[in-house]
Design an enzyme around this catalytic site. Structure first.
Site, PDB file in Angstrom:
ATOM      1  N   HIS A  57       0.837  -1.206   0.000  1.00 39.46           N
ATOM      2  CA  HIS A  57       0.000   0.000   0.000  1.00 39.46           C
ATOM      3  C   HIS A  57       0.868   1.252   0.000  1.00 39.46           C
ATOM      4  CE1 HIS A  57      -3.915   2.048   0.961  1.00 39.46           C
ATOM      5  NE2 HIS A  57      -3.025   3.024   1.126  1.00 39.46           N
ATOM      6  N   HIS A  59       1.330   5.470  -1.993  1.00 37.33           N
ATOM      7  CA  HIS A  59       0.807   6.556  -2.838  1.00 37.33           C
ATOM      8  C   HIS A  59       1.988   7.202  -3.552  1.00 37.33           C
ATOM      9  CE1 HIS A  59      -3.342   6.561  -1.206  1.00 37.33           C
ATOM     10  NE2 HIS A  59      -2.732   5.993  -0.176  1.00 37.33           N
ATOM     11  N   GLN A 152      -9.559   9.647  -5.096  1.00 40.15           N
ATOM     12  CA  GLN A 152      -9.237  10.259  -3.796  1.00 40.15           C
ATOM     13  C   GLN A 152     -10.354  11.158  -3.259  1.00 40.15           C
ATOM     14  OE1 GLN A 152      -5.869  10.725  -1.625  1.00 40.15           O
ATOM     15  NE2 GLN A 152      -7.811  10.939  -0.555  1.00 40.15           N
ATOM     16  N   HIS A 210      -9.472   1.901   0.095  1.00 39.48           N
ATOM     17  CA  HIS A 210      -9.280   2.595   1.360  1.00 39.48           C
ATOM     18  C   HIS A 210     -10.617   2.436   2.076  1.00 39.48           C
ATOM     19  CE1 HIS A 210      -5.773   4.245  -0.538  1.00 39.48           C
ATOM     20  NE2 HIS A 210      -5.469   4.956   0.537  1.00 39.48           N
ATOM     21  N   GLU A 213     -11.209   4.331   7.006  1.00 39.68           N
ATOM     22  CA  GLU A 213     -10.010   4.992   7.550  1.00 39.68           C
ATOM     23  C   GLU A 213     -10.458   6.199   8.354  1.00 39.68           C
ATOM     24  OE1 GLU A 213      -7.070   6.421   4.798  1.00 39.68           O
ATOM     25  OE2 GLU A 213      -5.593   6.761   6.387  1.00 39.68           O
ATOM     26  N   ASP A 309       2.322   3.220   2.860  1.00 43.97           N
ATOM     27  CA  ASP A 309       1.309   4.255   2.632  1.00 43.97           C
ATOM     28  C   ASP A 309       1.914   5.573   2.131  1.00 43.97           C
ATOM     29  OD1 ASP A 309      -1.277   5.257   2.428  1.00 43.97           O
ATOM     30  OD2 ASP A 309      -1.528   5.615   4.570  1.00 43.97           O
ATOM     31  N   TRP A 315       0.329  13.795   3.922  1.00 46.99           N
ATOM     32  CA  TRP A 315      -0.182  13.086   5.088  1.00 46.99           C
ATOM     33  C   TRP A 315       0.887  12.733   6.109  1.00 46.99           C
ATOM     34  CZ3 TRP A 315      -1.631  12.298   0.021  1.00 46.99           C
ATOM     35  CH2 TRP A 315      -2.977  12.594  -0.281  1.00 46.99           C
TER      36      TRP A 315
END
Ligand code: FE2
Length: 413
Positions: A57, A59, A152, A210, A213, A309, A315
């Site tokens: 996982h 991005h 997203q 996702h 979350e 991630d 983030w």
């Protein structure tokens, strides 16, 4: 008989000693005492020799963008999404490619040779998709990049996102994604899970959402994901990423939910580094830990892999692409400190994610010649020390080497 490469004297993750002989891009033999010649010999005496690290996982479209155009002041998921929304219109395809390639370079140095990356498809120009498809091509044969079509800003909440998911899949993106907890309502979220699973069933694809979350104990999307998986016969092809709300759910409800997930063979992908920082931001003390129920999921026979991630993005300000850092944090947050659990934590960043991604994987005769030699004797010491990846071999080619740092203590002790 002569081989291209022999890795001699290594210790496999299960503790057995073996030499590994490689011809071309394939493993020709895994056995003790291979005496044949080779063009290249790596002395791995007493060192852990492992199949490569796999990140289930990530991005990659946002990685290494930290600070652009500003940093996340609240530290929350929602501000991160808003911040990414500010960056999307001002970044170019070229800079996404450049950042992603730089990340791949760093990850390969850490022995990561396969990554499943979500790619945001809600940019109308699909810049992110085009960029990561280019990166996937450029990495072929070196690092396996599997892409997830990720809306997203919401499958329904963002105008046209559903059509953008389809466009991304048509362009060659591999897996169907989603973000049901970010839709406007719980009902829209459930509908988006159904739509994602139906699209995957029509096209014969995998699903990775996702999912839940949040810190909301009433979030129920993984339940829908499990039910849709069974309804559509997608067992073994579906993963729920993050699943953080499970840490806050009522125990009685979870006692029903986990068997549903096991029945559906839905894999779980917690991302400990990120969710230990994103979640619990609105709590007073005690603050919630922000990771799904890893030991309970594993005890029910559910496939659980830890993901990275984020690295230096809207983030998360830190991260190095080292899956041993991910497993290290994961085992702490999940209380996985018994020897068996720590060995399992190592598997959760190697074999288990490889299984979720459906890779040809493992140190076996006839398998792909991809491996890592670590400066540690076994998986638990590797987790403790997060040592140098001395040699990284991808498809028979030595693609990275690290000289371990050397410290001399001058104090008189
Ligand atoms: Fe994520």
């Amino acid at each position: 008989m002569s081989f291209d490469l022999i890795v001699k004297g290594g210790v496999l993750p299960d503790g057995t000693q073996a030499d590994i002989a490689i011809s071309g891009a394939q493993i020709a033999a895994v056995e003790l005492g291979i005496s044949a010649d080779a063009k290249t010999v790596i002395d791995a005496s007493g060192k852990l020799v492992s199949a490569p690290f796999v990140d289930a996982h990530f991005h990659m479209d946002a990685t290494l963008s930290y600070g652009r155009p500003r940093v996340n002041a609240s530290g929350t998921l929602l501000e991160g999404i808003a911040l990414w929304g500010e960056l999307k219109p001002i970044q170019t395809r070229e800079e996404i490619v450049a950042r992603a390639l730089e990340y791949c370079r760093q990850a390969i140095g850490k022995g990561v040779l396969a990554i499943r990356s979500h790619v945001d498809v809600t940019d109308p120009e699909l810049k992110t998709v085009e960029a990561l498809l280019e990166v996937r091509d450029r990495m072929r044969g070196l690092l396996d990049l599997q892409l997830v079509a990720f809306p997203q800003d919401g499958w329904y909440r963002a105008e046209g996102a559903e059509a953008q998911v389809v466009r991304a899949l048509d362009a060659g993106v591999d897996v169907v994604g989603g973000i049901p907890h970010f839709e406007r309502t719980m009902a829209d979220g459930a509908a988006s899970v159904r739509a994602a699973c139906e699209l995957a069933a029509q096209r014969g694809l995998m699903v990775d959402l996702h999912c839940d979350e949040s810190d909301d104990p009433m979030s129920r999307h993984v339940e829908t994901l499990a039910a849709e998986t069974v309804r559509l016969g997608l067992q073994g092809r579906v993963a729920g990423s993050h699943l953080t709300s499970m840490h806050s759910m009522d125990n009685y409800y979870v006692a029903k939910l986990i068997p549903l997930m096991a029945e559906a063979q839905v894999a779980a992908i917690p991302n400990p580094l990120i969710n230990i920082t994103l979640q619990g931001r609105m709590d007073n003390y005690p603050k919630r830990r922000g990771m799904t129920r890893v030991p309970e999921l594993r005890a029910a026979g559910i496939t659980v892999a830890f993901g990275q991630d984020c690295v230096r993005d809207p983030w998360y300000p830190l991260g190095s692409g080292d899956m041993l850092d991910v497993a290290h944090m994961g085992l702490h947050v999940a209380h996985m400190t018994s020897p068996d659990d720590m060995r399992a934590a190592y598997d959760m960043v190697t074999e288990t994610p490889a299984h979720i991604l459906g890779l040809d994987y493992g140190l076996k005769k006839g398998g792909r010649a991809s491996l890592v030699v670590l400066d540690a004797p076994d998986p638990i010491e590797a987790l403790r020390l997060r040592p140098a990846r001395l040699h990284v071999v991808s498809n028979g080619r030595v693609v990275a080497q690290t000289v371990p740092a050397s410290t001399t203590v001058l104090a008189d002790i």
